[in-house]
Design a protein around this motif. Structure first.
Motif, PDB file in Angstrom:
ATOM      1  N   ALA A 179       2.817  36.980  -5.438  1.00 17.65           N
ATOM      2  CA  ALA A 179       2.317  36.852  -6.651  1.00 17.65           C
ATOM      3  C   ALA A 179       2.841  35.623  -7.402  1.00 17.65           C
ATOM      4  CB  ALA A 179       2.484  38.045  -7.648  1.00 17.65           C
ATOM      5  N   MET A 180       3.943  35.451  -7.428  1.00 15.85           N
ATOM      6  CA  MET A 180       4.699  34.293  -8.022  1.00 15.85           C
ATOM      7  C   MET A 180       4.500  33.049  -7.245  1.00 15.85           C
ATOM      8  SD  MET A 180       8.675  35.149  -9.021  1.00 15.85           S
ATOM      9  CE  MET A 180       9.136  36.276  -7.647  1.00 15.85           C
ATOM     10  N   GLY A 181       4.137  32.969  -5.973  1.00 15.45           N
ATOM     11  CA  GLY A 181       3.792  31.767  -4.944  1.00 15.45           C
ATOM     12  C   GLY A 181       2.168  31.588  -5.514  1.00 15.45           C
ATOM     13  N   MET A 182       1.434  32.688  -5.646  1.00 16.56           N
ATOM     14  CA  MET A 182       0.038  32.672  -5.770  1.00 16.56           C
ATOM     15  C   MET A 182      -0.123  31.982  -7.206  1.00 16.56           C
ATOM     16  SD  MET A 182      -2.855  33.044  -4.181  1.00 16.56           S
ATOM     17  CE  MET A 182      -2.650  34.368  -2.593  1.00 16.56           C
ATOM     18  N   SER A 183       0.811  32.207  -8.216  1.00 17.73           N
ATOM     19  CA  SER A 183       0.559  31.617  -9.708  1.00 17.73           C
ATOM     20  C   SER A 183       0.867  30.261  -9.525  1.00 17.73           C
ATOM     21  CB  SER A 183       1.636  32.382 -10.287  1.00 17.73           C
ATOM     22  OG  SER A 183       1.133  34.057 -10.325  1.00 17.73           O
ATOM     23  N   VAL A 184       2.101  30.056  -8.802  1.00 18.03           N
ATOM     24  CA  VAL A 184       2.397  28.293  -8.667  1.00 18.03           C
ATOM     25  C   VAL A 184       1.147  27.610  -8.187  1.00 18.03           C
ATOM     26  CG1 VAL A 184       3.835  26.607  -7.585  1.00 18.03           C
ATOM     27  CG2 VAL A 184       5.047  28.623  -8.587  1.00 18.03           C
ATOM     28  N   ALA A 185       0.645  28.077  -7.119  1.00 15.36           N
ATOM     29  CA  ALA A 185      -0.502  27.397  -6.481  1.00 15.36           C
ATOM     30  C   ALA A 185      -1.722  27.238  -7.324  1.00 15.36           C
ATOM     31  CB  ALA A 185      -1.038  28.279  -5.253  1.00 15.36           C
ATOM     32  N   ALA A 186      -1.912  28.202  -8.246  1.00 16.66           N
ATOM     33  CA  ALA A 186      -2.989  28.258  -9.090  1.00 16.66           C
ATOM     34  C   ALA A 186      -2.817  27.344 -10.286  1.00 16.66           C
ATOM     35  CB  ALA A 186      -3.238  29.927  -9.612  1.00 16.66           C
ATOM     36  N   ILE A 187      -1.600  27.424 -10.570  1.00 14.84           N
ATOM     37  CA  ILE A 187      -1.181  26.393 -11.723  1.00 14.84           C
ATOM     38  C   ILE A 187      -1.498  24.865 -11.311  1.00 14.84           C
ATOM     39  CG2 ILE A 187       0.596  25.467 -13.232  1.00 14.84           C
ATOM     40  CD1 ILE A 187       1.802  28.256 -13.360  1.00 14.84           C
ATOM     41  N   VAL A 188      -1.277  24.695 -10.219  1.00 16.58           N
ATOM     42  CA  VAL A 188      -1.541  23.256  -9.611  1.00 16.58           C
ATOM     43  C   VAL A 188      -2.991  23.016  -9.495  1.00 16.58           C
ATOM     44  CG1 VAL A 188      -0.986  21.595  -7.940  1.00 16.58           C
ATOM     45  CG2 VAL A 188       0.676  23.076  -8.837  1.00 16.58           C
ATOM     46  N   LEU A 189      -3.675  23.901  -8.625  1.00 13.06           N
ATOM     47  CA  LEU A 189      -5.036  23.489  -8.109  1.00 13.06           C
ATOM     48  C   LEU A 189      -6.148  24.129  -9.087  1.00 13.06           C
ATOM     49  CD1 LEU A 189      -4.293  24.230  -4.407  1.00 13.06           C
ATOM     50  CD2 LEU A 189      -4.683  22.052  -5.309  1.00 13.06           C
ATOM     51  N   VAL A 190      -5.997  25.010  -9.704  1.00 17.09           N
ATOM     52  CA  VAL A 190      -7.056  25.578 -10.625  1.00 17.09           C
ATOM     53  C   VAL A 190      -7.493  24.509 -11.774  1.00 17.09           C
ATOM     54  CG1 VAL A 190      -7.661  27.155 -12.682  1.00 17.09           C
ATOM     55  CG2 VAL A 190      -6.794  28.054 -10.516  1.00 17.09           C
ATOM     56  N   PRO A 191      -6.622  23.452 -12.305  1.00 16.03           N
ATOM     57  CA  PRO A 191      -6.879  22.499 -13.027  1.00 16.03           C
ATOM     58  C   PRO A 191      -7.683  21.324 -11.977  1.00 16.03           C
ATOM     59  CG  PRO A 191      -4.727  23.289 -13.610  1.00 16.03           C
ATOM     60  CD  PRO A 191      -5.292  23.925 -12.521  1.00 16.03           C
ATOM     61  N   TYR A 192      -7.089  21.282 -11.006  1.00 18.79           N
ATOM     62  CA  TYR A 192      -7.699  20.274 -10.129  1.00 18.79           C
ATOM     63  C   TYR A 192      -9.243  20.519  -9.777  1.00 18.79           C
ATOM     64  CZ  TYR A 192      -8.809  17.663  -5.559  1.00 18.79           C
ATOM     65  OH  TYR A 192      -9.315  16.987  -4.607  1.00 18.79           O
ATOM     66  N   GLY A 193      -9.405  21.787  -9.326  1.00 18.97           N
ATOM     67  CA  GLY A 193     -10.858  22.222  -9.222  1.00 18.97           C
ATOM     68  C   GLY A 193     -11.769  22.128 -10.403  1.00 18.97           C
ATOM     69  N   ALA A 194     -10.992  22.428 -11.395  1.00 19.38           N
ATOM     70  CA  ALA A 194     -11.925  22.690 -12.708  1.00 19.38           C
ATOM     71  C   ALA A 194     -12.355  21.341 -13.197  1.00 19.38           C
ATOM     72  CB  ALA A 194     -11.029  23.294 -13.910  1.00 19.38           C
ATOM     73  N   VAL A 195     -11.499  20.052 -12.923  1.00 18.15           N
ATOM     74  CA  VAL A 195     -11.924  18.776 -13.321  1.00 18.15           C
ATOM     75  C   VAL A 195     -12.634  18.182 -12.336  1.00 18.15           C
ATOM     76  CG1 VAL A 195     -10.989  16.478 -13.546  1.00 18.15           C
ATOM     77  CG2 VAL A 195      -9.496  18.263 -14.715  1.00 18.15           C
ATOM     78  N   SER A 196     -12.558  18.623 -10.970  1.00 21.25           N
ATOM     79  CA  SER A 196     -13.295  18.272  -9.969  1.00 21.25           C
ATOM     80  C   SER A 196     -14.829  18.537 -10.345  1.00 21.25           C
ATOM     81  CB  SER A 196     -12.985  18.463  -8.797  1.00 21.25           C
ATOM     82  OG  SER A 196     -13.804  18.144  -7.276  1.00 21.25           O
ATOM     83  N   GLN A 197     -14.919  20.007 -10.494  1.00 20.36           N
ATOM     84  CA  GLN A 197     -16.477  20.589 -10.423  1.00 20.36           C
ATOM     85  C   GLN A 197     -16.848  20.880 -11.843  1.00 20.36           C
ATOM     86  OE1 GLN A 197     -18.135  20.899  -7.696  1.00 20.36           O
ATOM     87  NE2 GLN A 197     -16.455  19.970  -6.568  1.00 20.36           N
ATOM     88  N   GLY A 198     -16.067  20.863 -12.703  1.00 17.42           N
ATOM     89  CA  GLY A 198     -16.601  21.234 -14.237  1.00 17.42           C
ATOM     90  C   GLY A 198     -16.968  22.680 -14.407  1.00 17.42           C
ATOM     91  N   ALA A 199     -18.195  22.720 -15.385  1.00 17.03           N
ATOM     92  CA  ALA A 199     -18.937  23.917 -15.607  1.00 17.03           C
ATOM     93  C   ALA A 199     -19.358  24.762 -14.501  1.00 17.03           C
ATOM     94  CB  ALA A 199     -20.009  23.568 -16.658  1.00 17.03           C
ATOM     95  N   ALA A 200     -19.644  24.166 -13.140  1.00 15.81           N
ATOM     96  CA  ALA A 200     -20.290  24.688 -11.905  1.00 15.81           C
ATOM     97  C   ALA A 200     -19.378  26.053 -11.735  1.00 15.81           C
ATOM     98  CB  ALA A 200     -20.348  23.810 -10.892  1.00 15.81           C
ATOM     99  N   LEU A 201     -18.011  25.705 -12.132  1.00 11.36           N
ATOM    100  CA  LEU A 201     -17.238  27.063 -11.641  1.00 11.36           C
ATOM    101  C   LEU A 201     -17.409  28.176 -12.503  1.00 11.36           C
ATOM    102  CD1 LEU A 201     -13.853  25.348 -11.209  1.00 11.36           C
ATOM    103  CD2 LEU A 201     -15.255  25.922  -9.423  1.00 11.36           C
TER     104      LEU A 201
END
Length: 293
Positions: A179-201
């Motif tokens: 859970a902690m490792g997944m949270s670290v990964a999410a903190i880094v990559l969720v913003p990257y995905g959000a910036v890349s794909q925007g409102a499509a998510l």
């Protein structure tokens, strides 16, 4: 007289279901690529998986002090890198081949820690399997070389994930660590995905599939694997998990209509053979060390 189901049989069913759900989840994720790309799919998977795991295991109860957080951070970054590189890879190459190439990570960890001469045979099986999967630049149906490199890079991240996962093992339960490792990964990559794909998510066409991928690729198989580990030896678990490239190839064929050549199936079989052999060798080494301790 009522018959009870043997625990080992339950464990075998759980491992098979875990592999099927993981690879089916990857097949569903691949169908999201045309809509939100691998980065958007990764963001949804990690974001929802982290939320589900945090709700179940409540990792904040055992969060390590500042001086002991680096292994968790590296573990989480390895987990995130493994996810996004693998998705980038299977965007270009078939799912079964991607999983077989990614298996070089845990194979390398197992084989490099061994000092037995007979393990050279498993190394040879792995090398031949990888060579058979390498792209033929002259063939019309050759694999995408970038996809192959990305799958191997995902395997390298998997190796770091294993090594640092062991280091974080004494900082809490397995569920809390993931859970902690997944949270670290999410903190880094969720913003990257959000910036890349925007409102499509956030579209209603995408969100349900994103939740489904998170459940099938993380929450459900992880629970099934924990049940299996309680009811079967570690060696049996490792050997069964070695079948994952074949399960992935079948999932790719059934869900995505991905056809593999005879040579590619042979390569996957060689990687599975190397994985089974290294698992058996690793288990015998562990038993020997326990007797000597």
């Amino acid at each position: 007289m009522q018959r009870t189901i043997p625990p080992f049989f339950i464990a075998v069913i759980c491992v098979l279901l875990a592999m099927v759900t993981i690879q089916s989840g990857a097949s569903v994720a691949k169908q999201l690529f045309p809509l939100i790309g691998p980065e958007g799919t990764t963001a949804l998977r990690l974001g929802f998986s982290a939320a589900i795991l945090c709700l179940v295991f409540k990792p904040w109860r055992a969060f390590p002090p500042i001086g002991q957080r680096m292994p968790i951070i590296v573990y989480g970054l390895s987990l995130g890198g493994m996810n996004i590189l693998f998705y980038y890879a299977i965007e270009r190459i078939p799912l079964g081949i991607g999983v077989a190439l990614e298996f070089t990570g845990p194979l390398a960890v197992a084989l490099l820690s061994s000092r037995k001469k007979r393990d050279l045979f498993w190394v040879a099986c792995a090398i031949v399997g990888i060579i058979l999967l390498l792209p033929d630049m002259k063939g019309e149906d050759s694999l995408d070389p970038v996809g192959v490199i990305l799958a191997l890079a995902a395997g390298a991240c998997w190796a770091f994930y294993i090594l640092f996962g062991k280091k974080t093992g004494n900082q809490g339960s397995g569920g809390m660590t993931v859970a902690m490792g997944m949270s670290v990964a999410a903190i880094v990559l969720v913003p990257y995905g959000a910036v890349s794909q925007g409102a499509a998510l956030l579209s209603w066409e995408v969100l349900p599939l994103g939740i489904l991928v998170a459940i099938m690729s993380s929450a459900l198989p992880y629970t099934l694997e924990m049940v299996a580990l309680r009811n079967m030896p570690a060696q049996g678990f490792s050997i069964m998990m070695s079948l994952e490239p074949a399960i992935a190839a079948l999932a790719g064929f059934i869900i995505l209509s991905e056809f593999l050549s005879v040579w590619q199936w042979l390569a996957i079989l060689l990687v599975i053979t190397a994985s089974v052999g290294s698992s058996m060798s690793s288990d015998s080494q562990d038993q020997k060390s326990q007797k000597n301790s």
